[in-house]
Design an enzyme around this catalytic site. Structure first.
Site, short mmCIF file in Angstrom:
data_model
loop_
_atom_site.label_atom_id
_atom_site.label_comp_id
_atom_site.label_asym_id
_atom_site.label_seq_id
_atom_site.Cartn_x
_atom_site.Cartn_y
_atom_site.Cartn_z
N VAL A 64 -6.20 0.93 2.59
CA VAL A 64 -6.94 0.60 4.44
C VAL A 64 -6.47 -0.50 5.34
O VAL A 64 -6.68 -1.29 6.27
CB VAL A 64 -8.56 -0.58 3.87
CG1 VAL A 64 -9.03 0.83 3.20
CG2 VAL A 64 -8.12 -1.75 3.08
N GLU A 67 -4.02 -0.79 8.25
CA GLU A 67 -4.10 -0.86 9.37
C GLU A 67 -4.41 0.56 10.04
O GLU A 67 -4.80 0.02 11.01
CB GLU A 67 -2.08 0.50 9.11
CG GLU A 67 -1.25 -0.58 8.51
CD GLU A 67 -0.03 -0.60 8.45
OE1 GLU A 67 0.79 -0.46 9.09
OE2 GLU A 67 0.22 0.60 7.18
#
Lengths: 792, 330
Positions: free
Chosen positions: A737, A739
């Site tokens: 989660v 980027e």
């Protein structure tokens, strides 16, 4: 790119093909049974490292104190290319407290490091060494370092060093050389261009089309902690480095190369990192500090100034992107063309992979996606949160919005009708794609149906209010090469070790949760140890890969641990005769999956065996699922903006991110990652731009006063939601989660600005002057008097 | 190490005497700009004379004016009841600047002597006529989006960064000075200089002269006044354009009197005298506001990156006066 590089690229490509075929014939690995487990997994557990940080007890790299330590200050070049013709260090050497001035004249010899793009066990983005000759290769290159007893003495002495340069012509202007751009031979392991059908012809004959050019500037990570290290050599030739790193193993590997010693002689520690975002890799100042420590024979602390962070560590590079879409009247795409240009450097191969996302997003009948690059004389560009995807989605998703308008179609529906059933490039099935669900639930929660399709429809005083949306996407990545160790004690406590990274993302917390669930223990009975190369090898904190990689590695270690425990349990145990696959951890012991009555606690097993502890290691498995499945995360980003019709100022008043990232392991830390990414996306959209003076090669706003990241008042309420559908092919169903939050935000804001005021902006950042250029004067008259006047 | 002397004065006479005794003294107020500039190498005083213990009272004068002594902190001024009631534009301007922490430290005297935010002024590797007179100016053909469009010269296109001073300029504030040659006053509009050929000389301050107070003359209609700051982010950014304005409209809808000053457009807070002259006696209408604003900006000379500023200034003036005319602003 050398012939050697080309050969390497070919081999890599061939390996991929062979591996892909071989893997394609293998059965799928069984889905992780933990992917559906509740309890501590998915819970809103607060960060375990929070209290020490809040209390100021967490020691960061620049806060570690070593006996006899000298403080270092760097002097950096002020020309982009040339050579040092005069370097007067006499005054600095004579200054109070100074123990060493190191320059190219006395620096130890260093070998060139392998670059990150060439090896997974490298951490540097440049194969340049530092202070090995009088040649200057970029503005900001270290030319001298002063060691002194105090920081103030070092700073002062550094100010006494006189350097003059003979300038040489430097290639600095992206626009001036972009016609010379060439495709790199390979982008990581993918070709620089993919084609399916004749996209140009399909575009030309499409009933509805757009063909647009977008530009994005250089971005700085602007992590709150400037790069720093405290380092010392041992009498036995060993080296200890306390640094802020998101690539501990790669740092150790590169340092071994550069200083010609064995990796085993080096210990790199990085317990706390004050923000990374891709920038906390290995940069030249670390070689300088370590070399100076060797030369001076004493420990050294070097912390970069904020200006030096801007000048000598990497940045997200500049891009120019052509984005063309052709569609039928019903919105289905006939052609998708995304041609990208970026700038890089000859001593680097970091690609800013802007051509990646369009390969996987939409079901276009024809597709051509590719990217080229030019080399400039700058510091090495590098990875920054969603390199490629962050700025590519600005182009792709702005173009989708323009196409939706031409089609007279709801932009949400345009995304949905083009959602592909299989990967548009590879043809592989998706491991788990629920982008449409993310779009539908997000649109409903945001109140998208309140949006007027016509710009300038909503006004509150001088403020025009509009809504915009965009897709985000980021690939699933999982790394090989790590090792995890689990040590289980008779008192029912476990320590899990892996040299991984906690930069504020929540890794330490999430992995403690994971280990607790994996081992059937309470959260408080598990300790996750990380941030030290003396621990079993970790993999990088990059590519949103770390969570999945650690999970897979710890799972391998726990399989080994369970095998050992069953063996230790022996024939008198209810578990006798079972294999690791037959049991699950629960309630501080192991239980037979098929017969829950067969259960024994760890304490009982170890007690009977007369053991205090049992220990097992597991290796990171080779991630084969991405060779059989297209594995990506998706998001739908919505925002509401207010554009001041008088001044062109944009203020974002509301945002919502709806994410499909597989299983969410900690609702609290994941929400922070999503929100943090979206806030960084706000900066990308509205304000962030490194002002790179093409005359000198100097960055003109190297400070937090003039490089504008969002301030608190710029950040509205941000709602985040997620599908929470486990990916059957990802460890524990989780795809990462870190980027994806930044992706899509630039376009969502740009599209909302258009919806608010009717002005399309295709260059980032979306500043008020660019808005004003499209806003009509209240009287319809031009508003730039005096434009042609000369100096008086 | 660089020898740096620090002396603390507790009254004006001592401060002036200390200054006269030193070779290159600088008065130190809150230090919110000077200390940064010393760190950047743009200022290198041998002696700092701390004047923060000097009087910093805010006094209501007979006839409706206010006297703000030199060491008054920004926060105290913005919070003062008389300032908020009589000169709301000043309170707003102060609150639009910097951050709470900086405003708690910064003094009114120091605010007048803030130096520009020009990127090239801060970069010792480039050319700047302020840092090295005669060296040339890298901003003229460089990044100049934040630079001047009025009153600039080929030698310097920098702007003055203050918000507070823009309000002072609009309010006809009077700067009280004291020095070896005795006390004197200067109108705020004459305190800062345009760059001309000597951009390194930024004010009319004489050597060792100290700002002892800023006086706000009575201006009853300034009770209806405002400050509008246009910037790239919501806070902690300097003005691209700002407008301080007060408007007095008679029963017939004509402009009886008006004050307008602009920030972010010139080397000094820019009093829009042409616009004011055009408006006095004119109908308070969008058309006359626009004509007046355009008259003021007619002399603008845009640079590569700041061609938007004249238009933005016009729009912001028109909008701000419109708000005042409609009674919408403070």
């Amino acid at each position: 790119m050398s012939l050697g590089d080309k050969a390497k690229a070919k081999v890599t490509g061939a390996m991929q093909a062979v591996m892909g075929t071989a893997v394609g014939m293998m059965p799928d690995a069984a889905p992780d049974p933990l992917r559906r487990k509740g309890g501590v997994i998915g819970a809103q557990v607060s960060r375990l490292d929070g209290p020490v940080k809040v209390a100021g007890q967490a020691r960061f790299a620049a806060e570690v104190a070593l006996d006899g330590m000298a403080y270092a200050t760097l002097v950096t070049s002020t020309v982009a290319r040339g050579r040092i013709v005069e370097l007067d260090t006499a005054a600095a050497e004579a200054a109070p407290g100074v123990s060493l001035v190191m320059t190219h004249r006395n620096a130890p010899r260093m070998k060139a490091p392998t670059r990150f793009t060439e090896s997974l066990t490298a951490a540097t983005n440049s194969d340049l060494t530092v202070m090995q000759d009088e040649v200057i290769r970029y503005d900001g290159e270290p030319v001298a370092v002063v060691l002194a007893d105090t920081q103030e003495q070092a700073d002062h002495a550094a100010s006494l060093i006189r350097v003059s340069y003979e300038r040489e012509p430097a290639v600095l202007d992206f626009d001036a050389v972009k016609h010379e751009a060439k495709p790199p031979p390979i982008i990581f392991t993918s070709p620089p261009e993919v084609k399916h059908g004749d996209a140009e012809t399909a575009l030309a004959s499409a009933p509805v089309s757009v063909d647009l050019t977008f530009r994005t500037p250089r971005h700085s990570h602007a992590a709150i902690e400037p790069h720093a290290l405290t380092t010392a050599w041992g009498e036995d030739g060993s080296l200890i480095v306390h640094t802020c790193s998101q690539m501990l193993g790669g740092t150790r590997s590169n340092l071994a190369e550069v200083f010609g010693i064995e990796e085993e002689q080096i210990r790199v520690l990085s317990r706390f990192v004050g923000g990374g975002f891709g920038g906390k890799t290995l940069w030249s100042h670390e070689y300088v500090a370590i070399a100076a420590a060797r030369l001076a024979g004493r420990p050294v602390r070097l912390a970069l100034s904020r200006e030096q962070v801007f000048r000598l560590t990497g940045f997200r590079t500049v891009t120019e992107q052509r984005m063309a879409l052709g569609a039928r009247e019903d919105g289905r795409l006939l052609a998708l063309i995304h041609d990208g240009l970026t700038a890089s450097v000859y001593h680097n191969a970091f690609p800013e992979q802007i051509s990646f996302p369009a390969r996987h997003m939409y079901a276009a009948e024809t597709l051509r996606v590719g990217q080229k690059k030019v080399d400039l004389d700058t510091a090495a560009n590098t990875s920054m949160r969603a390199p490629g995807e962050s700025v590519a989605t600005f182009a792709i998703e702005s173009a989708m919005d323009e196409l939706a308008e031409k089609l007279g179609m709801n932009p949400v529906e345009l995304r949905i009708v083009n959602d592909p059933e299989k990967d548009p490039d590879s043809g592989l099935p998706f491991s788990s794609r629920h982008a449409v669900q993310a779009w539908r639930t997000g649109a409903e929660a945001f109140g998208w149906d309140q949006r007027s399709a016509t710009p300038r429809a909503r006004r509150e005083g001088d403020w025009l209010v509009g809504m915009g949306c965009a897709s985000g996407t980021y690939p699933f990545q999982q790394m090989p090469g790590g090792v995890a160790r689990i040590r289980l004690s008779a008192d029912g406590r476990a320590v899990v070790q892996m040299a991984s990274h906690e930069m504020g993302m929540g890794t330490a917390t999430v992995q403690a949760q994971h280990a607790a669930a994996r081992l059937g223990l309470a959260l408080e009975d598990v300790t996750f140890e990380y941030g030290d190369t003396d621990l079993p090898a970790g993999t990088m904190a990059g590519g949103s890969s770390q969570t999945a990689t650690i999970i897979a590695t710890v799972a391998a270690a726990s399989d080994e641990l369970f095998t050992q425990l069953i063996r230790l349990a022996g024939n008198d145990s209810p578990l006798a005769g079972l294999k690791a696959d037959d049991v699950e951890a629960d309630g501080g012991g192991l239980r037979a999956r098929e017969d829950p009555a067969r259960f024994e606690t760890y304490a009982s097993i170890l007690g009977r065996a007369g053991r205090d502890t049992v220990e097992a290691e597991g290796k990171s498995p080779m991630p084969t699922a991405p060779m059989k499945y297209s594995m990506h995360s998706f998001s739908a980003v919505f925002c509401e903006v207010r554009v001041n019709e008088v001044t062109g100022e944009t203020r974002v008043s509301r945002m919502l991110g709806s994410f499909d990232c597989g299983r969410i392991l900690n609702a609290k830390t994941a929400a922070s990652q999503f929100r943090g990414g979206m806030i960084q996306g706000l900066g990308l959209a509205l304000t962030e731009e490194m002002l790179f003076d093409t005359r000198s090669g100097r960055i003109m706003n190297p400070s937090m006063a003039e490089y504008h990241v969002p301030v608190h008042l710029d950040v509205p309420e941000i709602d985040v939601m997620w599908t929470d559908i486990p990916d059957p092919h990802a460890p524990m169903g989780a795809r990462g989660v870190g980027e994806i939050g930044i992706t899509g935000v630039g376009a969502a804001v740009a599209n909302a600005i258009y919806n608010a005021c009717g002005v399309r902006i295709r260059d980032l950042p979306l500043t008020l002057d660019r808005v004003l250029a499209g806003l009509p004067d209240a009287t319809g008259r031009p508003t730039a008097p005096g434009k042609d006047q000369a100096w008086t | 190490m660089i020898e740096l002397a620090y002396r603390r004065a507790t009254d004006v006479a001592a401060a002036i005497r200390f200054a006269a005794e030193e070779a290159t003294p600088k008065f130190l107020g809150g230090g919110t700009n000077l200390v940064d500039l010393m760190r950047e190498g743009a200022e290198a005083p041998a002696t700092l004379i701390d004047v923060t213990r000097l009087p910093g009272r805010i006094q209501e004068r007979e006839g409706g004016g206010v006297l703000i002594e030199g060491a008054a902190r920004n926060t105290a001024i913005a919070e003062h009841r008389a300032v908020r009631e009589r000169y709301p534009m000043l309170a707003k301007a102060i609150l639009a600047g910097a951050s709470g922490q900086i405003r708690n430290m910064a003094t009114v005297g120091g605010n007048l002597l803030q130096r520009t935010r020009c990127f090239y002024f801060y970069d010792s590797a480039g050319r700047c006529n302020k840092r090295a007179p005669g060296a040339g100016c890298d901003a003229v053909e460089g990044f100049n989006r934040i630079h001047a469009v009025l009153g600039a010269s080929p030698a310097c296109v920098a702007t003055h960064p203050s918000d507070m001073c823009v309000a002072f300029a609009a309010l006809d504030a009077i700067v009280h000075l004291d020095g070896p040659e005795g006390p004197r006053t200067l109108p705020m509009t004459a305190f800062h200089r345009l760059p001309g050929d000597t951009p390194e000389v930024e004010t009319e301050l004489r050597p060792h002269e100290l700002i002892t107070a800023v006086e706000l003359p009575p201006l009853p209609f300034a009770a209806r006044s405002t400050y509008r700051k246009v910037r790239d982010r919501s806070s902690y950014a300097f003005a691209l354009v700002s407008v301080a304005a007060a408007l007095d409209v008679d029963e017939g809808g004509r402009v009886r009197d008006v004050r307008i000053a602009l920030g972010g457009v010139a080397h000094k807070p820019w009093r829009a005298s042409k616009a004011e002259a055009a408006l006095r006696g004119a109908m308070a209408s969008a058309e006359s506001f626009r004509a007046a604003a355009e008259a003021e900006l007619a002399a603008a000379v845009p640079l590569r990156d700041n061609a938007f500023k004249p238009g933005l200034a016009v729009r912001t003036i028109v909008s701000t006066l419109g708000e005042l005319a409609r009674g919408e602003a403070a």
